[in-house]
Design a protein around this motif. Structure first.
Motif, PDB file in Angstrom:
ATOM      1  N   LEU A 218      43.979  35.454  34.073  1.00  0.00           N
ATOM      2  CA  LEU A 218      44.720  36.712  34.197  1.00  0.00           C
ATOM      3  C   LEU A 218      43.842  37.939  33.964  1.00  0.00           C
ATOM      4  CD1 LEU A 218      48.010  35.715  32.344  1.00  0.00           C
ATOM      5  CD2 LEU A 218      47.665  35.950  34.818  1.00  0.00           C
ATOM      6  N   GLY A 219      42.859  37.805  33.092  1.00  0.00           N
ATOM      7  CA  GLY A 219      42.028  38.949  32.738  1.00  0.00           C
ATOM      8  C   GLY A 219      40.846  39.191  33.657  1.00  0.00           C
ATOM      9  N   TYR A 220      40.341  38.133  34.289  1.00  0.00           N
ATOM     10  CA  TYR A 220      39.171  38.312  35.150  1.00  0.00           C
ATOM     11  C   TYR A 220      39.430  37.881  36.594  1.00  0.00           C
ATOM     12  CZ  TYR A 220      34.651  37.871  37.338  1.00  0.00           C
ATOM     13  OH  TYR A 220      33.618  37.992  38.230  1.00  0.00           O
ATOM     14  N   PHE A 221      39.869  36.656  36.787  1.00  0.00           N
ATOM     15  CA  PHE A 221      39.920  36.089  38.134  1.00  0.00           C
ATOM     16  C   PHE A 221      40.970  36.752  39.033  1.00  0.00           C
ATOM     17  CE2 PHE A 221      37.571  32.957  35.803  1.00  0.00           C
ATOM     18  CZ  PHE A 221      36.575  32.620  36.698  1.00  0.00           C
ATOM     19  N   ILE A 222      42.158  36.939  38.527  1.00  0.00           N
ATOM     20  CA  ILE A 222      43.194  37.569  39.354  1.00  0.00           C
ATOM     21  C   ILE A 222      42.803  39.006  39.702  1.00  0.00           C
ATOM     22  CG2 ILE A 222      45.618  38.296  39.440  1.00  0.00           C
ATOM     23  CD1 ILE A 222      45.160  35.237  39.785  1.00  0.00           C
ATOM     24  N   PRO A 223      42.368  39.826  38.734  1.00  0.00           N
ATOM     25  CA  PRO A 223      41.935  41.185  39.117  1.00  0.00           C
ATOM     26  C   PRO A 223      40.781  41.180  40.124  1.00  0.00           C
ATOM     27  CG  PRO A 223      42.266  41.077  36.753  1.00  0.00           C
ATOM     28  CD  PRO A 223      42.390  39.677  37.262  1.00  0.00           C
ATOM     29  N   GLN A 224      39.815  40.288  39.956  1.00  0.00           N
ATOM     30  CA  GLN A 224      38.713  40.227  40.921  1.00  0.00           C
ATOM     31  C   GLN A 224      39.208  39.806  42.301  1.00  0.00           C
ATOM     32  OE1 GLN A 224      35.769  41.400  40.884  1.00  0.00           O
ATOM     33  NE2 GLN A 224      35.820  41.950  38.744  1.00  0.00           N
ATOM     34  N   ASN A 225      40.137  38.859  42.335  1.00  0.00           N
ATOM     35  CA  ASN A 225      40.711  38.448  43.622  1.00  0.00           C
ATOM     36  C   ASN A 225      41.375  39.626  44.313  1.00  0.00           C
ATOM     37  OD1 ASN A 225      39.874  35.844  43.143  1.00  0.00           O
ATOM     38  ND2 ASN A 225      41.886  35.093  42.574  1.00  0.00           N
ATOM     39  N   ILE A 226      42.117  40.393  43.545  1.00  0.00           N
ATOM     40  CA  ILE A 226      42.811  41.557  44.118  1.00  0.00           C
ATOM     41  C   ILE A 226      41.799  42.583  44.629  1.00  0.00           C
ATOM     42  CG2 ILE A 226      44.284  43.535  43.544  1.00  0.00           C
ATOM     43  CD1 ILE A 226      45.799  41.544  41.654  1.00  0.00           C
ATOM     44  N   LEU A 227      40.773  42.847  43.845  1.00  0.00           N
ATOM     45  CA  LEU A 227      39.752  43.801  44.286  1.00  0.00           C
ATOM     46  C   LEU A 227      39.017  43.307  45.532  1.00  0.00           C
ATOM     47  CD1 LEU A 227      38.318  44.923  40.828  1.00  0.00           C
ATOM     48  CD2 LEU A 227      39.836  46.216  42.349  1.00  0.00           C
ATOM     49  N   LEU A 228      38.783  42.008  45.609  1.00  0.00           N
ATOM     50  CA  LEU A 228      38.149  41.453  46.812  1.00  0.00           C
ATOM     51  C   LEU A 228      39.073  41.577  48.022  1.00  0.00           C
ATOM     52  CD1 LEU A 228      36.435  38.320  45.241  1.00  0.00           C
ATOM     53  CD2 LEU A 228      35.252  40.202  46.403  1.00  0.00           C
ATOM     54  N   ILE A 229      40.348  41.334  47.818  1.00  0.00           N
ATOM     55  CA  ILE A 229      41.316  41.454  48.909  1.00  0.00           C
ATOM     56  C   ILE A 229      41.426  42.901  49.373  1.00  0.00           C
ATOM     57  CG2 ILE A 229      43.778  41.282  49.480  1.00  0.00           C
ATOM     58  CD1 ILE A 229      43.811  38.822  47.534  1.00  0.00           C
ATOM     59  N   TRP A 230      41.415  43.837  48.432  1.00  0.00           N
ATOM     60  CA  TRP A 230      41.536  45.257  48.773  1.00  0.00           C
ATOM     61  C   TRP A 230      40.251  45.828  49.362  1.00  0.00           C
ATOM     62  CZ3 TRP A 230      44.266  47.355  43.777  1.00  0.00           C
ATOM     63  CH2 TRP A 230      45.621  47.020  43.825  1.00  0.00           C
ATOM     64  N   ASP A 231      39.205  45.039  49.381  1.00  0.00           N
ATOM     65  CA  ASP A 231      37.930  45.452  49.970  1.00  0.00           C
ATOM     66  C   ASP A 231      37.350  46.679  49.260  1.00  0.00           C
ATOM     67  OD1 ASP A 231      35.866  44.995  51.694  1.00  0.00           O
ATOM     68  OD2 ASP A 231      36.691  46.203  53.309  1.00  0.00           O
ATOM     69  N   ILE A 232      37.374  46.642  47.935  1.00  0.00           N
ATOM     70  CA  ILE A 232      36.852  47.719  47.097  1.00  0.00           C
ATOM     71  C   ILE A 232      35.324  47.732  47.111  1.00  0.00           C
ATOM     72  CG2 ILE A 232      36.730  48.564  44.701  1.00  0.00           C
ATOM     73  CD1 ILE A 232      39.484  48.945  45.980  1.00  0.00           C
ATOM     74  N   TYR A 233      34.736  46.560  47.258  1.00  0.00           N
ATOM     75  CA  TYR A 233      33.289  46.420  47.125  1.00  0.00           C
ATOM     76  C   TYR A 233      32.569  46.577  48.457  1.00  0.00           C
ATOM     77  CZ  TYR A 233      34.656  44.209  42.733  1.00  0.00           C
ATOM     78  OH  TYR A 233      35.190  43.952  41.508  1.00  0.00           O
ATOM     79  N   THR A 234      31.313  47.027  48.364  1.00  0.00           N
ATOM     80  CA  THR A 234      30.445  46.989  49.547  1.00  0.00           C
ATOM     81  C   THR A 234      30.116  45.521  49.816  1.00  0.00           C
ATOM     82  OG1 THR A 234      28.383  47.059  48.292  1.00  0.00           O
ATOM     83  CG2 THR A 234      29.384  49.200  48.879  1.00  0.00           C
ATOM     84  N   ALA A 235      29.507  45.241  50.950  1.00  0.00           N
ATOM     85  CA  ALA A 235      29.158  43.859  51.306  1.00  0.00           C
ATOM     86  C   ALA A 235      28.241  43.246  50.249  1.00  0.00           C
ATOM     87  CB  ALA A 235      28.510  43.810  52.680  1.00  0.00           C
ATOM     88  N   SER A 236      27.267  44.016  49.796  1.00  0.00           N
ATOM     89  CA  SER A 236      26.326  43.521  48.786  1.00  0.00           C
ATOM     90  C   SER A 236      27.042  43.268  47.453  1.00  0.00           C
ATOM     91  CB  SER A 236      25.208  44.537  48.593  1.00  0.00           C
ATOM     92  OG  SER A 236      24.380  44.157  47.539  1.00  0.00           O
ATOM     93  N   GLU A 237      27.889  44.209  47.055  1.00  0.00           N
ATOM     94  CA  GLU A 237      28.640  44.051  45.808  1.00  0.00           C
ATOM     95  C   GLU A 237      29.577  42.856  45.896  1.00  0.00           C
ATOM     96  OE1 GLU A 237      29.016  48.719  44.370  1.00  0.00           O
ATOM     97  OE2 GLU A 237      30.502  47.881  45.752  1.00  0.00           O
TER      98      GLU A 237
END
Length: 160
Positions: free
Chosen positions: A102-121
């Motif tokens: 809940l503290g790391y994996f779900i938030p990271q999944n959401i950020l990956l889905i929302w395309d917050i990161y550059t390709a390198s990030e």
């Protein structure tokens, strides 16, 4: 239902559901996770949500059933300190894994889905995600092992 049948049922639920949960984490690690590392970030993002949602619909019920099995098993052995200790280790590892998710994996999944990161990030985040997922799988694998140890400890007969 006799007390012995109830105990066996509750214990089987704890072991099988926790083992299935751990197996699901292992499946993610060796299939989806490794494939995600080598996939172009745009392609990964496009297919991630469907894979994540399908897997979540399977793994979340297993996680909740595991909690029920563990809590009911602890209740049955509450007065037997050595057995209770093993069940509580399983419960605390379950809680740690859930908080980690809940503290790391779900938030990271959401950020990956929302395309917050550059390709390198995104590539770096996916590598970190997968590396930490190894820890999560190891914790998840320990839960059914501890549950089995608690069941075996309970079944030991004291010499007369």
């Amino acid at each position: 239902m006799t007390p012995d049948t109830y105990r066996k049922t509750v214990n089987v639920v704890a072991v099988i559901s926790s083992a299935a949960f751990a197996g699901g984490g292992l499946l993610i690690l060796v299939s989806y996770g490794i494939r995600w590392l080598g996939t172009d970030p745009l392609i990964c993002r496009a297919g991630f949500w469907d894979e994540f949602l399908n897997f979540a619909l399977t793994i979340i019920p297993l996680n909740l059933i595991t909690l029920v099995g563990l809590v009911l098993s602890v209740r049955l052995d509450w007065q037997n300190r050595p057995v209770r200790r093993l069940w509580m280790w399983a419960v605390w590892l379950y809680v740690a894994n859930t908080l980690f998710t809940l503290g790391y994996f779900i938030p990271q999944n959401i950020l990956l889905i929302w395309d917050i990161y550059t390709a390198s990030e995104a590539s770096s985040v996916r590598a970190t995600w997968l590396g930490l997922h190894v820890v999560r799988v190891a914790i998840a694998l320990a839960v059914p092992v501890l549950a089995l140890l608690a069941i075996l400890k309970h079944s030991e007969r004291t010499p007369t």
